[in-house]
Design a protein around this motif. Structure first.
Motif, PDB file in Angstrom:
ATOM      1  N   ILE A  64       0.876  -1.196  -0.035  1.00 50.50           N
ATOM      2  CA  ILE A  64      -0.123   0.129  -0.068  1.00 50.50           C
ATOM      3  C   ILE A  64       0.976   1.530   0.146  1.00 50.50           C
ATOM      4  N   GLY A  65       1.875   1.230   0.745  1.00 49.22           N
ATOM      5  CA  GLY A  65       3.007   2.478   0.851  1.00 49.22           C
ATOM      6  C   GLY A  65       3.455   2.585  -0.441  1.00 49.22           C
ATOM      7  N   ILE A  66       3.916   1.536  -1.272  1.00 57.40           N
ATOM      8  CA  ILE A  66       4.491   1.691  -2.739  1.00 57.40           C
ATOM      9  C   ILE A  66       3.313   2.377  -3.422  1.00 57.40           C
ATOM     10  N   VAL A  67       1.918   2.245  -3.545  1.00 58.22           N
ATOM     11  CA  VAL A  67       1.118   2.717  -4.262  1.00 58.22           C
ATOM     12  C   VAL A  67       1.166   4.476  -3.745  1.00 58.22           C
ATOM     13  N   LEU A  68       0.973   4.352  -2.515  1.00 56.72           N
ATOM     14  CA  LEU A  68       0.667   5.955  -1.973  1.00 56.72           C
ATOM     15  C   LEU A  68       1.881   6.647  -2.302  1.00 56.72           C
ATOM     16  N   GLY A  97       1.753   9.902  -4.240  1.00 58.18           N
ATOM     17  CA  GLY A  97       2.295  11.327  -3.848  1.00 58.18           C
ATOM     18  C   GLY A  97       3.213  11.839  -4.689  1.00 58.18           C
ATOM     19  N   ALA A  98       4.018  11.296  -5.361  1.00 61.16           N
ATOM     20  CA  ALA A  98       5.013  11.864  -6.429  1.00 61.16           C
ATOM     21  C   ALA A  98       4.288  12.432  -7.675  1.00 61.16           C
ATOM     22  N   PRO A 102       5.380  16.317  -7.482  1.00 65.20           N
ATOM     23  CA  PRO A 102       6.799  15.922  -7.849  1.00 65.20           C
ATOM     24  C   PRO A 102       7.900  16.926  -7.400  1.00 65.20           C
ATOM     25  N   SER A 103       7.565  18.096  -7.153  1.00 67.95           N
ATOM     26  CA  SER A 103       8.511  19.008  -6.930  1.00 67.95           C
ATOM     27  C   SER A 103       9.158  18.915  -5.610  1.00 67.95           C
ATOM     28  N   VAL A 104       8.477  18.189  -4.595  1.00 69.87           N
ATOM     29  CA  VAL A 104       8.797  18.046  -3.325  1.00 69.87           C
ATOM     30  C   VAL A 104       9.895  17.209  -3.296  1.00 69.87           C
ATOM     31  N   GLY A 105      10.086  15.965  -3.942  1.00 68.92           N
ATOM     32  CA  GLY A 105      11.107  15.055  -3.961  1.00 68.92           C
ATOM     33  C   GLY A 105      12.317  15.115  -4.968  1.00 68.92           C
ATOM     34  N   VAL A 106      11.947  16.000  -5.822  1.00 71.28           N
ATOM     35  CA  VAL A 106      12.853  15.825  -7.271  1.00 71.28           C
ATOM     36  C   VAL A 106      14.290  16.383  -6.870  1.00 71.28           C
ATOM     37  N   ILE A 136      11.524   5.388  -3.352  1.00 69.54           N
ATOM     38  CA  ILE A 136      10.740   5.177  -4.454  1.00 69.54           C
ATOM     39  C   ILE A 136       9.981   6.332  -4.530  1.00 69.54           C
ATOM     40  N   TYR A 137       9.476   7.139  -3.457  1.00 74.32           N
ATOM     41  CA  TYR A 137       9.192   8.250  -3.596  1.00 74.32           C
ATOM     42  C   TYR A 137       9.723   9.107  -4.618  1.00 74.32           C
ATOM     43  N   THR A 138      10.901   9.581  -4.144  1.00 71.41           N
ATOM     44  CA  THR A 138      11.725  10.689  -4.699  1.00 71.41           C
ATOM     45  C   THR A 138      12.172  10.154  -6.046  1.00 71.41           C
ATOM     46  N   THR A 139      12.448   8.712  -6.395  1.00 78.00           N
ATOM     47  CA  THR A 139      12.735   8.201  -7.694  1.00 78.00           C
ATOM     48  C   THR A 139      11.584   8.550  -8.747  1.00 78.00           C
TER      49      THR A 139
END
Length: 365
Positions: free
Chosen positions: A14-18, A22-23, A27-31, A239-242
């Motif tokens: 579920i975390g991967i999906v979220l 979220g990305a 997307p600017s948050v974790g780029v 994963i999120y930042t990727t």
């Protein structure tokens, strides 16, 4: 209650999906490049872009530091801290079993995928997803899922632990070499930089974790910290930042047709290799017990997401298609757990019947 229990067990999936959702939303948050969080309304904003909808304290996330170095090092320090090296000694002498698993995983698997991709290259499947399939083939076995499933069946758990851990150590050296061999032109990082970063973020934290474990072993055995949950949480950040990098790039387009085909191909590859390892390890002259075969099936065909994603982040640092290359590995991980879990009763039934057969045919004294 059942739904909540199910969600608790599958929180990582579920975390991967979220994380991906979220990305997509922000997307600017974790780029890469130090983009900023927004601030609460009325507190002002120090972002260079001047936020209009502010909601958190403004500060740089800087994934090129926090993810590429700190997060990756945290995962492998955690692995070094949790790895019970004393449990591996009992399995050390089974050289033939270890050679079979490691050669299949780190030589036969990537070579076969490479040959298969030569055929798939003429299809309309997204080329970066195909390159991602090759990276899956280059990955070492996981430390967790193969061991858990081997234990669930009642197979040779000690051998599964040894080969998962030993394969991870080998993967630190062999996986980057395989990635550069098959996809060398895709890497934007010099060879020496890749290995220096791997050494500092993977090898050193792993060794430090093992050293620290020697001094706090009793405390770890007593408290049993949630090592798996810690590593998985950090992995979700990676994963999120990727995917933040992907969704911030307007030139990247992923078609659903390619994604569906990749899912089908991954399922077929896993099932085919499980059957292949089963046939090889159950031959009359193989020398493997039914319990050994169980360890072989899971350890030879499973691939590490925990080691794989950070390593791709290092080898393909700054590559605009990094997230697309990562997609097959992100798909492979849940598929291997799902397929393995579904086959546990069948494999267990086979192993029990074979073990009974061996006892019945054993001569009495």
């Amino acid at each position: 209650m059942r739904l909540l229990e199910r969600m608790r067990k599958e929180w990582f999936m579920i975390g991967i999906v979220l994380a991906i959702a979220g990305a997509k939303l922000e997307p600017s948050v974790g780029v890469n490049g130090g983009h900023y969080f927004r601030v609460l309304p009325g507190l002002g904003c120090w972002c260079s872009d001047r936020c209009s909808l502010c909601w958190a304290v403004c500060r740089p996330l800087k994934p090129e530091i926090t993810v590429s170095y700190i997060a990756v090092a945290t995962i492998f320090f955690n692995s070094g801290l949790s790895l019970k090296t004393e449990e591996l000694t009992s399995a050390l002498v089974h050289i033939k079993l270890h050679l079979f698993i490691q050669i299949f995983t780190l030589a036969f698997f990537p070579a076969t995928i490479w040959l298969f991709l030569q055929l798939l290259s003429i299809t309309p499947i997204n080329e970066w997803l195909l390159k991602g399939l090759q990276t899956v083939g280059c990955m070492p076995p996981p430390v967790s899922s193969a061991v858990i499933l081997t234990k669930a069946v009642g197979g040779n758990e000690a051998a599964a632990i040894f080969n998962s851990a030993f394969g991870s150590f080998l993967g630190i050296i062999i996986t980057p070499l395989l990635l550069l061999l098959f996809l060398g032109s895709s890497s934007s990082v010099p060879f020496t930089s890749i290995f220096s970063q791997l050494f500092m973020t993977v090898v050193v934290p792993l060794i430090i974790g093992q050293i620290v474990r020697r001094y706090i072993k009793d405390w770890l055995e007593r408290k049993k910290p949630p090592f798996g949950a810690i590593s998985s949480s950090v992995l979700l950040m990676i994963i999120y930042t990727t995917f933040c990098d992907t969704f911030s790039n307007p030139n990247i387009d992923l078609d659903k047709f390619s994604l569906i085909l990749i899912l089908f191909i991954i399922f077929s590859i896993q099932l085919s290799f499980m059957v292949l390892t089963f046939l090889f390890s159950t031959r009359n002259n193989s020398g493997f017990t039914p319990a050994d075969t169980v360890a072989i099936i899971f350890c030879s065909t499973h691939k590490s997401l925990t080691l794989g994603i950070p390593m791709l982040k290092i080898v393909f640092a700054g590559h605009e298609h990094l997230s697309l290359i990562s997609v097959p590995l992100l798909i492979y991980h849940p598929v291997q757990i799902l397929l393995g879990s579904v086959l546990v009763p069948t494999i267990k039934s086979w192993m029990v019947s074979r073990q009974k057969g061996v006892k019945l045919t054993r001569p009495t004294v």
